[in-house]
Write a protein that holds these residues in place. Sequence first.
Motif, mmCIF file in Angstrom:
data_model
loop_
_atom_site.group_PDB
_atom_site.id
_atom_site.type_symbol
_atom_site.label_atom_id
_atom_site.label_comp_id
_atom_site.label_asym_id
_atom_site.label_seq_id
_atom_site.Cartn_x
_atom_site.Cartn_y
_atom_site.Cartn_z
ATOM 1 N N LYS A 108 2.279 17.366 11.470
ATOM 2 C CA LYS A 108 1.162 17.405 10.592
ATOM 3 C C LYS A 108 -0.358 18.033 11.303
ATOM 4 N N MET A 109 -0.632 19.188 10.684
ATOM 5 C CA MET A 109 -1.719 19.892 11.880
ATOM 6 C C MET A 109 -3.130 20.271 10.817
ATOM 7 N N LEU A 169 -0.158 3.751 5.992
ATOM 8 C CA LEU A 169 1.293 4.154 6.034
ATOM 9 C C LEU A 169 1.379 5.827 6.510
ATOM 10 N N VAL A 170 2.173 6.614 6.926
ATOM 11 C CA VAL A 170 2.291 7.728 6.899
ATOM 12 C C VAL A 170 3.965 8.432 7.020
ATOM 13 N N THR A 171 4.533 9.092 6.403
ATOM 14 C CA THR A 171 6.260 9.137 6.061
ATOM 15 C C THR A 171 6.759 9.668 6.965
ATOM 16 N N GLY A 172 7.711 9.795 7.479
ATOM 17 C CA GLY A 172 8.304 11.341 8.158
ATOM 18 C C GLY A 172 7.906 11.561 9.531
ATOM 19 N N LYS A 173 7.934 12.644 10.188
ATOM 20 C CA LYS A 173 6.780 12.574 11.151
ATOM 21 C C LYS A 173 5.599 13.689 10.798
ATOM 22 N N LYS A 174 4.640 13.060 10.185
ATOM 23 C CA LYS A 174 3.702 13.729 10.129
ATOM 24 C C LYS A 174 2.840 13.903 11.404
ATOM 25 N N THR A 222 0.849 -1.188 -0.126
ATOM 26 C CA THR A 222 -0.465 0.104 -0.191
ATOM 27 C C THR A 222 0.817 1.566 0.005
ATOM 28 N N PRO A 223 0.748 2.522 -0.809
ATOM 29 C CA PRO A 223 1.759 3.816 -0.614
ATOM 30 C C PRO A 223 0.559 4.129 0.404
ATOM 31 N N SER A 224 1.678 5.241 0.526
ATOM 32 C CA SER A 224 1.677 5.944 1.564
ATOM 33 C C SER A 224 0.665 7.052 1.113
ATOM 34 N N LEU A 225 -0.185 7.852 2.783
ATOM 35 C CA LEU A 225 -1.162 8.622 2.471
ATOM 36 C C LEU A 225 -1.648 9.370 1.618
ATOM 37 N N GLY A 226 -0.286 10.138 1.058
ATOM 38 C CA GLY A 226 -1.333 10.931 -0.098
ATOM 39 C C GLY A 226 -1.271 9.946 -1.716
#
Length: 165
Positions: free
Chosen positions: A76-77, A67-72, A26-30
């Motif tokens: 992320k707000m 799946l969320v990449t980085g420190k989102k 599965t790809p990341s969220l975006g």
Amino acid sequence: MSQNIGKTRLAYSRAWHHVSLAAPSTPSLGRLASRIALLLMGKHKPIWDPSTDCGDYVVATGCNDMLVTGKKKEQKMYYKRTTRPGAMKSINMESMIRKWGAGEVLKRAVSGMLPKNRLRDKRLERLKVFEGEAHPYKKNLMKFDGRIRQAEPEVKAEILKRMSI
């Protein structure tokens, strides 16, 4: 001069697609949100038109494993504004997942990918999100992870019987 319009009812019929976020590929969220937005708009169909709503239904399961990449998750707000001055509220992704579930994060991501017009709310209603793998739309689904669902043997026999009559 007559004009043959053709059988457009079949072209405008809505299919049900299944997206499993628990799958390892599965790809990341975006990236996932942009693919879901294309299915909801109907851009994958040859009859697509920006002013008509010809999109399909999408059932997203396993939102817990998104799946969320980085420190989102921490950085992320999401903002909510009211009509009162100074009443802007903010919440980060991690607390939103705890409060409303990961499905709400996916819905907001897909909402941002859809065009901002009168069809947006109708398209978002066709997105069904579930935290686990269980959902009530199993009979409606036509595609499981890109593969077309095979009909049950009893259904095939009934179809063949009706065709021979």
